[in-house]
Design an enzyme around this catalytic site. Structure first.
Site, mmCIF file in Angstrom:
data_model
loop_
_atom_site.group_PDB
_atom_site.id
_atom_site.type_symbol
_atom_site.label_atom_id
_atom_site.label_comp_id
_atom_site.label_asym_id
_atom_site.label_seq_id
_atom_site.Cartn_x
_atom_site.Cartn_y
_atom_site.Cartn_z
ATOM 1 N N GLY A 1 -25.922 0.334 -62.301
ATOM 2 C CA GLY A 1 -24.993 0.186 -61.169
ATOM 3 C C GLY A 1 -23.556 -0.025 -61.581
ATOM 4 N N ASP B 1 -18.815 -9.133 -67.599
ATOM 5 C CA ASP B 1 -17.815 -9.790 -66.756
ATOM 6 C C ASP B 1 -17.141 -8.911 -65.707
ATOM 7 O OD1 ASP B 1 -16.323 -8.215 -68.407
ATOM 8 O OD2 ASP B 1 -15.413 -9.857 -69.544
ATOM 9 N N GLY B 2 -17.438 -7.619 -65.728
ATOM 10 C CA GLY B 2 -16.827 -6.732 -64.736
ATOM 11 C C GLY B 2 -15.382 -6.379 -65.028
ATOM 12 N N ASP C 1 -26.780 7.780 -66.538
ATOM 13 C CA ASP C 1 -25.882 7.072 -65.622
ATOM 14 C C ASP C 1 -24.432 7.491 -65.832
ATOM 15 O OD1 ASP C 1 -26.734 5.585 -68.052
ATOM 16 O OD2 ASP C 1 -24.995 4.350 -67.592
ATOM 17 N N ASN C 2 -24.180 8.274 -66.880
ATOM 18 C CA ASN C 2 -22.826 8.774 -67.108
ATOM 19 C C ASN C 2 -22.730 10.275 -66.852
ATOM 20 O OD1 ASN C 2 -21.848 6.238 -67.798
ATOM 21 N ND2 ASN C 2 -22.313 6.500 -69.974
HETATM 22 P P1 AMP Z 1 -21.350 2.505 -69.770
HETATM 23 O O1 AMP Z 1 -22.371 3.001 -70.739
HETATM 24 O O2 AMP Z 1 -20.123 1.897 -70.409
HETATM 25 O O3 AMP Z 1 -20.975 3.554 -68.791
HETATM 26 O O4 AMP Z 1 -21.990 1.271 -68.974
HETATM 27 C C1 AMP Z 1 -23.354 1.102 -68.715
HETATM 28 C C2 AMP Z 1 -23.573 0.049 -67.671
HETATM 29 O O5 AMP Z 1 -23.007 -1.204 -68.084
HETATM 30 C C3 AMP Z 1 -22.953 0.348 -66.319
HETATM 31 O O6 AMP Z 1 -23.812 -0.112 -65.337
HETATM 32 C C4 AMP Z 1 -21.672 -0.447 -66.342
HETATM 33 O O7 AMP Z 1 -21.239 -0.791 -65.051
HETATM 34 C C5 AMP Z 1 -22.099 -1.680 -67.114
HETATM 35 N N1 AMP Z 1 -20.953 -2.334 -67.781
HETATM 36 C C6 AMP Z 1 -20.269 -1.910 -68.868
HETATM 37 N N2 AMP Z 1 -19.287 -2.774 -69.173
HETATM 38 C C7 AMP Z 1 -19.321 -3.771 -68.264
HETATM 39 C C8 AMP Z 1 -18.560 -4.956 -68.034
HETATM 40 N N3 AMP Z 1 -17.539 -5.305 -68.801
HETATM 41 N N4 AMP Z 1 -18.920 -5.717 -66.976
HETATM 42 C C9 AMP Z 1 -19.948 -5.392 -66.179
HETATM 43 N N5 AMP Z 1 -20.697 -4.307 -66.340
HETATM 44 C C10 AMP Z 1 -20.399 -3.497 -67.372
HETATM 45 MG MG MG Z 2 -21.067 4.321 -67.341
#
Ligand code: AMP
Ligand code: MG
Length: 518
Positions: free
Chosen positions: A100, A134-135, A269-270
């Site tokens: 998500g 941390d979002g 998811d990407n």
């Molecule tokens: P990514 O592979 O970077 O696209 O991220 C994979 C998942 O991790 C996604 O659901 C992102 O929303 C979550 N995510 C990555 N970095 C953060 C962060 N700093 N805070 C919260 N969720 C994160």
């Molecule tokens: Mg992602």
């Protein structure tokens, strides 16, 4: 700033009934309402005027406090309800369950000139999907996403876009090397734009939970708003939907291969359902041409997402999407036919793309061999992909060949005679092959220079802009932003960026290797 606001997504799809911003599994819903976090000292450091224009945001509005507050999550545009989307995904080949929008918050939709755009903040605080993180986002990764999305757009590669890059004014703790040495970095927020941020994973999570009712709703919404030409929702349009997603995904990846872009984290998811490049994390640009290269340190061991494997991974991801859509199609064969076609189309389009890079128009049975031998030669010694192909459009005769590509060798002094001989042999073949063409050499050059960029966002270039920005100087961000608007133009005044990666950048973190910590 008066925007033409819409909310097609939140109106058509079920929302999470829990309105608390707590981390949890969200079921029977496609998204959760959530508000961005206020920041201590928001400051916009760059905007994309082209994107602002497409959204009908005036130059004056861009300079306003209101704009700054909206794109940093410090104010909510009247009568809008920000939300985070629920999705799952296959990460590095394994089902990871719910992921998500953990650090992305959708603000609203803007409609302008018959186009509907979703406006999303990346790094504006936690959501129900933030899991253990941390979002937030840091400046370095935000600069990289901001610049690269616009650069890709100007390279004619399908992509999400960037509207603004801002500092939050807050510090964010990150362990860049995952070695137990976390440090504070400047927090940042990118406002990014796309007709849709839906990923394969938005569909997968519903199928995984056997929530077929909502899966159908989501597919119907996607067809109605993004694939309207496929007609009313029914089995046939579902199959055609999958077919088109497959075709768009392939087209995007062929473009990546053409310009030497390595995404780095092709988890499902990407993967955008519109076939757009999305989520610029530990991506990178090929410097030395190398099918085995990946920028992502997390993937160092298996190199699943290496340059040469991107087309296969595209197909692997489409298999996951086929499984996801199966419950609403209930027939394997049409899905299989589409997946088989991907392989056929890949061979065809890949050949076509490489031919265009070489300026070849007519067909010849030797073409596959000529290209294969070229790719082998490019990997004999470290040879800069961008410089090689750009210089090749000046090729006139086989004698000048080696001289022409010398600039692309990273260690030109030490290229062995054996390697030189292989190149001489190839240039002979290329000369003979060009003799079959009907175009003049000028026509060929013009055409080649439209597919072989002169300027790409080399990893060290981003890093230079990041190092400057860390010190509070944003001029280089703008310089690169302007440069990359015309990647195929000569721009003699910018010749210094048409250069191999400097040696200091070879093993520097951020230049050749990137972690997912952003
Ligand atoms: P990514 O592979 O970077 O696209 O991220 C994979 C998942 O991790 C996604 O659901 C992102 O929303 C979550 N995510 C990555 N970095 C953060 C962060 N700093 N805070 C919260 N969720 C994160
Ligand atoms: Mg992602």
């Amino acid at each position: 700033m008066k925007l033409n606001i819409k909310n097609t997504f939140t109106t058509a799809l079920p929302s999470d009934s829990n309105l608390e911003n707590s981390r949890r599994q969200v079921e029977n819903a496609a998204f959760s309402y959530v508000k961005p976090k206020k920041t201590s000292k928001p400051e916009v450091i760059h905007v994309s005027p082209e994107m602002a224009d497409a959204l009908h945001i005036s130059d004056n509005a861009l300079k306003s406090d209101f704009f700054r507050n909206i794109v940093t999550g410090n104010e909510i545009y009247p009568n809008t309800t920000p939300y985070a989307m629920c999705y799952g995904g296959h990460q590095f080949g394994n089902w990871a369950g719910q992921l998500g929008d953990g650090r992305a918050i959708n603000l609203f939709e803007i409609e302008h000139q018959n186009k509907n755009w979703k406006v999303q903040l990346k790094g504006a605080g936690e959501t129900p999907y933030s899991r253990t993180a941390d979002g937030l986002a840091v400046l370095r990764s935000s600069i990289r996403e901001y610049l690269c999305a616009e650069a890709m757009f100007h390279l004619n590669v399908p992509t999400t876009r960037s509207l603004s890059l801002s500092l939050s004014g807050d510090n964010v703790l990150r362990d860049v090397l995952y070695d137990g040495n976390p440090a504070y970095e400047k927090g940042a927020i990118v406002s990014r734009i796309s007709p849709s941020f839906l990923r394969f994973g938005n569909f997968e999570i519903l199928a995984a939970r056997k929530d077929i009712k909502n899966l159908k709703k989501l597919v119907n919404y996607t067809i109605k708003h993004h694939f309207a030409h496929l007609g009313k929702p029914c089995k046939e349009s579902y199959i055609n939907f999958f077919k088109e997603v497959s075709e768009r995904t392939l087209k995007m990846i062929i473009d990546w291969q053409r310009v030497g872009f390595v995404h780095g984290v092709m988890n499902t998811d990407n993967m955008s359902i519109l076939g757009l490049t999305i989520d610029y994390g530990p991506y990178g640009w090929l410097e030395g041409f190398d099918f085995g290269w990946t920028p992502n340190t997390t993937d160092r061991q298996h190199k699943r997402y290496r340059y040469g494997n991107q087309p296969n991974i595209g197909l692997w991801n489409l298999y996951q999407l086929a499984n996801t859509l199966y419950p609403i199609i209930e027939e394997v064969e049409p899905l299989n036919t589409i997946l088989e076609q991907y392989k056929v189309d890949f061979e065809k389009q890949s050949l076509q793309m490489m031919k265009s890079k070489l300026g070849l128009v007519v067909s010849d049975e030797e073409d596959v061999k000529v290209i294969q031998e070229l790719e082998d030669n490019l990997q004999l010694v470290e040879t800069d992909m961008t410089i090689f192909f750009r210089n090749l459009s000046n090729f006139t005769d086989e004698k000048s060949g080696l001289e022409l590509i010398k600039e692309a060798f990273y260690d030109a002094e030490n290229v062995s005679d054996e390697v030189k001989n292989k190149w001489t042999t190839w240039f002979k073949k290329y000369t003979n092959r060009l003799a079959l063409e009907r175009n003049s050499s000028e026509e060929r050059k013009t055409q080649m220079d439209l597919v072989n960029p002169k300027y790409v966002l080399r990893n060290y270039m981003s890093q230079l802009a990041i190092d400057e920005a860390d010190k509070g100087n944003y001029a280089l961000i703008d310089e690169l932003f302007q440069l990359l608007k015309k990647p195929y133009a000569e721009q003699p005044e910018n010749e210094k960026w048409f250069a191999k990666r400097p040696e200091w950048a070879r093993n520097k973190v951020g230049c050749s290797m990137l972690s997912c910590s952003s």
